[in-house]
Write a protein that holds these residues in place. Structure first.
Motif, PDB file in Angstrom:
ATOM      1  N   VAL A  31       0.865  -1.181   0.000  1.00 33.56           N
ATOM      2  CA  VAL A  31       0.000   0.000   0.000  1.00 33.56           C
ATOM      3  C   VAL A  31       0.901   1.230   0.000  1.00 33.56           C
ATOM      4  O   VAL A  31       1.972   1.232   0.618  1.00 33.56           O
ATOM      5  CB  VAL A  31      -0.919   0.054   1.250  1.00 33.56           C
ATOM      6  CG1 VAL A  31      -1.899   1.213   1.138  1.00 33.56           C
ATOM      7  CG2 VAL A  31      -1.667  -1.256   1.444  1.00 33.56           C
ATOM      8  N   ALA A  32       0.468   2.298  -0.676  1.00 35.87           N
ATOM      9  CA  ALA A  32       1.212   3.555  -0.649  1.00 35.87           C
ATOM     10  C   ALA A  32       0.234   4.719  -0.808  1.00 35.87           C
ATOM     11  O   ALA A  32      -0.857   4.555  -1.349  1.00 35.87           O
ATOM     12  CB  ALA A  32       2.257   3.592  -1.768  1.00 35.87           C
ATOM     13  N   ASP A  33       0.642   5.872  -0.325  1.00 29.61           N
ATOM     14  CA  ASP A  33      -0.130   7.087  -0.565  1.00 29.61           C
ATOM     15  C   ASP A  33       0.809   8.276  -0.504  1.00 29.61           C
ATOM     16  O   ASP A  33       1.813   8.256   0.208  1.00 29.61           O
ATOM     17  CB  ASP A  33      -1.263   7.258   0.449  1.00 29.61           C
ATOM     18  CG  ASP A  33      -2.532   7.781  -0.213  1.00 29.61           C
ATOM     19  OD1 ASP A  33      -2.479   8.899  -0.776  1.00 29.61           O
ATOM     20  OD2 ASP A  33      -3.552   7.074  -0.204  1.00 29.61           O
ATOM     21  N   SER A  34       0.490   9.294  -1.289  1.00 29.59           N
ATOM     22  CA  SER A  34       1.322  10.486  -1.338  1.00 29.59           C
ATOM     23  C   SER A  34       0.432  11.707  -1.500  1.00 29.59           C
ATOM     24  O   SER A  34      -0.677  11.619  -2.030  1.00 29.59           O
ATOM     25  CB  SER A  34       2.334  10.402  -2.488  1.00 29.59           C
ATOM     26  OG  SER A  34       1.692  10.075  -3.706  1.00 29.59           O
ATOM     27  N   TRP A  35       0.922  12.837  -1.038  1.00 30.18           N
ATOM     28  CA  TRP A  35       0.174  14.079  -1.133  1.00 30.18           C
ATOM     29  C   TRP A  35       1.188  15.214  -1.237  1.00 30.18           C
ATOM     30  O   TRP A  35       2.328  15.109  -0.794  1.00 30.18           O
ATOM     31  CB  TRP A  35      -0.733  14.257   0.082  1.00 30.18           C
ATOM     32  CG  TRP A  35      -0.015  14.088   1.393  1.00 30.18           C
ATOM     33  CD1 TRP A  35       0.638  15.046   2.097  1.00 30.18           C
ATOM     34  CD2 TRP A  35       0.137  12.864   2.137  1.00 30.18           C
ATOM     35  NE1 TRP A  35       1.193  14.514   3.239  1.00 30.18           N
ATOM     36  CE2 TRP A  35       0.896  13.169   3.279  1.00 30.18           C
ATOM     37  CE3 TRP A  35      -0.306  11.555   1.945  1.00 30.18           C
ATOM     38  CZ2 TRP A  35       1.242  12.211   4.237  1.00 30.18           C
ATOM     39  CZ3 TRP A  35       0.041  10.600   2.889  1.00 30.18           C
ATOM     40  CH2 TRP A  35       0.798  10.924   4.019  1.00 30.18           C
ATOM     41  N   ARG A  36       0.768  16.298  -1.815  1.00 33.02           N
ATOM     42  CA  ARG A  36       1.663  17.433  -1.996  1.00 33.02           C
ATOM     43  C   ARG A  36       1.450  18.468  -0.903  1.00 33.02           C
ATOM     44  O   ARG A  36       0.305  18.804  -0.586  1.00 33.02           O
ATOM     45  CB  ARG A  36       1.441  18.063  -3.371  1.00 33.02           C
ATOM     46  CG  ARG A  36       2.465  19.148  -3.715  1.00 33.02           C
ATOM     47  CD  ARG A  36       2.277  19.636  -5.123  1.00 33.02           C
ATOM     48  NE  ARG A  36       3.223  20.719  -5.444  1.00 33.02           N
ATOM     49  CZ  ARG A  36       3.230  21.367  -6.607  1.00 33.02           C
ATOM     50  NH1 ARG A  36       2.365  21.047  -7.562  1.00 33.02           N
ATOM     51  NH2 ARG A  36       4.116  22.325  -6.817  1.00 33.02           N
ATOM     52  N   VAL A  37       2.557  18.966  -0.348  1.00 32.65           N
ATOM     53  CA  VAL A  37       2.513  19.967   0.715  1.00 32.65           C
ATOM     54  C   VAL A  37       3.315  21.178   0.265  1.00 32.65           C
ATOM     55  O   VAL A  37       4.514  21.086   0.010  1.00 32.65           O
ATOM     56  CB  VAL A  37       3.102  19.418   2.030  1.00 32.65           C
ATOM     57  CG1 VAL A  37       3.050  20.486   3.113  1.00 32.65           C
ATOM     58  CG2 VAL A  37       2.354  18.171   2.471  1.00 32.65           C
ATOM     59  N   ARG A  38       2.637  22.318   0.140  1.00 30.83           N
ATOM     60  CA  ARG A  38       3.315  23.562  -0.236  1.00 30.83           C
ATOM     61  C   ARG A  38       3.155  24.578   0.886  1.00 30.83           C
ATOM     62  O   ARG A  38       2.033  24.935   1.239  1.00 30.83           O
ATOM     63  CB  ARG A  38       2.736  24.114  -1.552  1.00 30.83           C
ATOM     64  CG  ARG A  38       3.176  23.335  -2.768  1.00 30.83           C
ATOM     65  CD  ARG A  38       2.673  23.950  -4.052  1.00 30.83           C
ATOM     66  NE  ARG A  38       1.250  23.712  -4.241  1.00 30.83           N
ATOM     67  CZ  ARG A  38       0.576  24.039  -5.336  1.00 30.83           C
ATOM     68  NH1 ARG A  38       1.215  24.658  -6.319  1.00 30.83           N
ATOM     69  NH2 ARG A  38      -0.710  23.789  -5.447  1.00 30.83           N
ATOM     70  N   GLU A  39       4.288  25.008   1.423  1.00 25.41           N
ATOM     71  CA  GLU A  39       4.299  25.981   2.519  1.00 25.41           C
ATOM     72  C   GLU A  39       3.353  25.556   3.642  1.00 25.41           C
ATOM     73  O   GLU A  39       2.605  26.349   4.201  1.00 25.41           O
ATOM     74  CB  GLU A  39       3.944  27.382   2.005  1.00 25.41           C
ATOM     75  CG  GLU A  39       4.872  27.886   0.915  1.00 25.41           C
ATOM     76  CD  GLU A  39       6.336  27.930   1.341  1.00 25.41           C
ATOM     77  OE1 GLU A  39       6.599  28.218   2.527  1.00 25.41           O
ATOM     78  OE2 GLU A  39       7.203  27.644   0.482  1.00 25.41           O
ATOM     79  N   GLY A  40       3.403  24.259   3.944  1.00 28.36           N
ATOM     80  CA  GLY A  40       2.631  23.730   5.069  1.00 28.36           C
ATOM     81  C   GLY A  40       1.162  23.508   4.805  1.00 28.36           C
ATOM     82  O   GLY A  40       0.411  23.205   5.737  1.00 28.36           O
ATOM     83  N   ARG A  41       0.728  23.619   3.544  1.00 26.82           N
ATOM     84  CA  ARG A  41      -0.687  23.446   3.209  1.00 26.82           C
ATOM     85  C   ARG A  41      -0.853  22.262   2.253  1.00 26.82           C
ATOM     86  O   ARG A  41      -0.009  22.017   1.387  1.00 26.82           O
ATOM     87  CB  ARG A  41      -1.257  24.722   2.592  1.00 26.82           C
ATOM     88  CG  ARG A  41      -1.221  25.911   3.564  1.00 26.82           C
ATOM     89  CD  ARG A  41      -1.753  27.182   2.937  1.00 26.82           C
ATOM     90  NE  ARG A  41      -3.184  27.088   2.637  1.00 26.82           N
ATOM     91  CZ  ARG A  41      -4.143  27.315   3.523  1.00 26.82           C
ATOM     92  NH1 ARG A  41      -3.863  27.613   4.769  1.00 26.82           N
ATOM     93  NH2 ARG A  41      -5.408  27.244   3.163  1.00 26.82           N
ATOM     94  N   VAL A  42      -1.959  21.554   2.403  1.00 28.35           N
ATOM     95  CA  VAL A  42      -2.174  20.314   1.667  1.00 28.35           C
ATOM     96  C   VAL A  42      -3.649  20.203   1.291  1.00 28.35           C
ATOM     97  O   VAL A  42      -4.527  20.723   1.973  1.00 28.35           O
ATOM     98  CB  VAL A  42      -1.726  19.104   2.527  1.00 28.35           C
ATOM     99  CG1 VAL A  42      -2.510  19.053   3.824  1.00 28.35           C
ATOM    100  CG2 VAL A  42      -1.856  17.795   1.770  1.00 28.35           C
TER     101      VAL A  42
END
Length: 267
Positions: A31-42
């Motif tokens: 299983v895997a999951d990923s998300w993008r975080v820009r300047e602490g926001r997602v």
């Protein structure tokens, strides 16, 4: 948290530990999951968390604690694309006893694009179409197959030639004033980014529908290619496929996605 947090982290009984080696007993991705975080926001963090934990079921007792601790490691400045994963691992003294191990790959975000060239995938390599993780390598190879013809993304179709999803993305298109997704009965990973856009579209009063359609049926349609990494890309062309409409609504979609951004939880 500084950029020193970047790299590979292994989950242990005392929490995440930074490692600079590869586990020789590391097995296949489960299983895997990923998300993008820009300047602490997602975007869609709770959905990503729920998708990962739901796919794990009971395969790791510390999964919830590991995810929460992983969020605390992500820097609150910069642009990041972390991935949390569960892999098989041989744990016995003779590498004969199968177990599982959690890992966190804290990665800077790679280059992103606002457009994509599509191509119909020559085959469907998925063995676990509802779970993100076990098919990632096969799907990456599928994208490599279509790259020589100039495509950025391979579009998987079912046995009848109907659109299911992109190798690393979800697809939406406009049919007049209606935003359309592939038939919900077609097995695919539940895309967090697609769900965020559809929810925002409904809130904005946009009709939403689903349909079974072949690539040829998208002639003169505006097509969106959605993922946690790129957000919303517009399909500029389809190799040996339909002639697509120039985008006119993409900025609406990007605003919808931007409106879903939330700060990471306080560590």
């Amino acid at each position: 948290m500084s950029d020193e947090a970047a790299g590979l982290h292994a989950w242990t009984s005392t929490g995440w530990r930074t490692v600079d080696w590869c586990d020789p007993h590391e097995g296949r991705m489960l299983v895997a999951d990923s998300w993008r975080v820009r300047e602490g926001r997602v975007r869609g963090l709770e959905q990503h968390r729920a998708r990962f934990l739901g796919a794990l079921a009971d395969r790791h007792p510390d999964a919830e604690a590991a995810v929460d601790a992983a969020l605390a490691l992500i820097p609150r400045t910069g642009d990041w694309f972390p991935r949390i994963e569960l892999r098989e691992r041989a744990t016995g003294p003779d590498a004969g006893q199968a177990g599982t191990a959690l890992a966190l790959r804290l990665r800077p975000t790679p280059p992103t694009r606002s457009t994509a060239v599509l191509a119909t995938a020559p085959h469907d390599p998925r063995r676990h179409p509802l779970v993100k993780g076990p098919d990632l390598d096969a799907l990456q190879r599928l994208r490599v197959v279509v790259q020589p013809c100039g495509a950025d993304e391979a579009v998987i179709v079912d046995a009848h030639g109907c659109i299911v999803e992109g190798a690393y993305s979800g697809l939406l298109w406009w049919r007049g004033a209606t935003l359309v997704q592939p038939d919900e009965a077609l097995a695919r990973i539940p895309s967090v980014t697609v769900s965020l856009v559809l929810e925002a579209a409904r809130a904005a009063g946009v009709p939403v529908a689903s349909e079974r359609i072949t690539p040829a049926g998208l002639a003169d349609c505006e097509v969106w290619v959605l993922s946690a990494l790129h957000g919303l890309r517009t399909a500029s062309s389809w190799v040996d496929g339909p002639s697509l409409a120039a985008p006119t609504r993409a900025e609406d979609g990007r605003r919808w996605l931007a409106s879903t951004e939330r700060p990471l939880p306080t560590p």
